[in-house]
Design an enzyme around this catalytic site. Structure first.
Site, short mmCIF file in Angstrom:
data_model
loop_
_atom_site.label_atom_id
_atom_site.label_comp_id
_atom_site.label_asym_id
_atom_site.label_seq_id
_atom_site.Cartn_x
_atom_site.Cartn_y
_atom_site.Cartn_z
N CYS A 160 0.83 -1.22 0.00
CA CYS A 160 0.00 0.00 0.00
C CYS A 160 0.86 1.26 0.00
O CYS A 160 0.35 2.34 -0.24
CB CYS A 160 -0.93 0.01 1.20
SG CYS A 160 -0.07 0.10 2.78
N CYS B 24 -3.06 -2.68 8.46
CA CYS B 24 -2.72 -1.38 9.04
C CYS B 24 -2.28 -1.56 10.50
O CYS B 24 -1.39 -0.85 10.98
CB CYS B 24 -3.90 -0.44 8.95
SG CYS B 24 -4.69 -0.43 7.33
S1 FES Z 1 -3.71 1.02 3.78
FE1 FES Z 1 -1.61 0.67 4.21
S2 FES Z 1 -1.43 0.72 6.34
FE2 FES Z 1 -3.52 1.09 5.95
#
Ligand code: FES
Length: 132
Positions: free
Chosen positions: A34, A103
């Site tokens: 991400c 996360c």
């Molecule tokens: S989307 Fe990457 S840590 Fe939350």
């Protein structure tokens, strides 16, 4: 406060956010999927974590997880801090959606990396100790 509201509250009012000059332990972790990054800094006093600061560039949940993790670390010994796992952070936030679990993993990985950094600093020959 209902589940979900806990995470929202930490996102809207992050605790312990910021930088720390001269930390006793520090680690930066990155999720390549991400792209989110968090840096965790710790100050130790008399064997417990006296101060926690973090800086996270990431999604709202990663900010909430960093904020919650920082509160869970304050006043803890290193052994207790090692128990602040992804599951513990997830539980304290009231239970994240499965898609947001990574996360909490980012925050938990930052804790483990910071503890490892503390250990490696302590092993360095000639390292000064302020950890009486
Ligand atoms: S989307 Fe990457 S840590 Fe939350």
């Amino acid at each position: 406060v209902r589940d979900g509201e806990i995470a929202l509250d930490h996102y809207l009012h992050p605790r312990n956010r910021g930088d720390m000059p001269g930390p006793d332990a520090q680690a930066t972790v990155h999720n390549p999927v991400c792209g989110d990054t968090t840096r965790l800094s710790l100050k130790m006093e008399r064997g417990v974590i006296a101060q926690v600061r973090w800086q996270t560039e990431g999604c709202g949940t990663s900010i909430a997880a960093s904020s919650m993790a920082s509160e869970m670390l304050e006043g803890r010994t290193l052994d207790e801090a090692a128990q602040v796992t992804r599951q513990a952070i997830d539980g304290a936030l009231g239970g994240l959606l499965p898609a947001k679990m990574h996360c909490a993993v980012l925050a938990a990985d930052a804790i483990q990396a910071a503890l490892a950094d503390y250990g490696s600093r302590a092993r360095k020959p000639g390292a000064t100790s302020r950890r009486a």
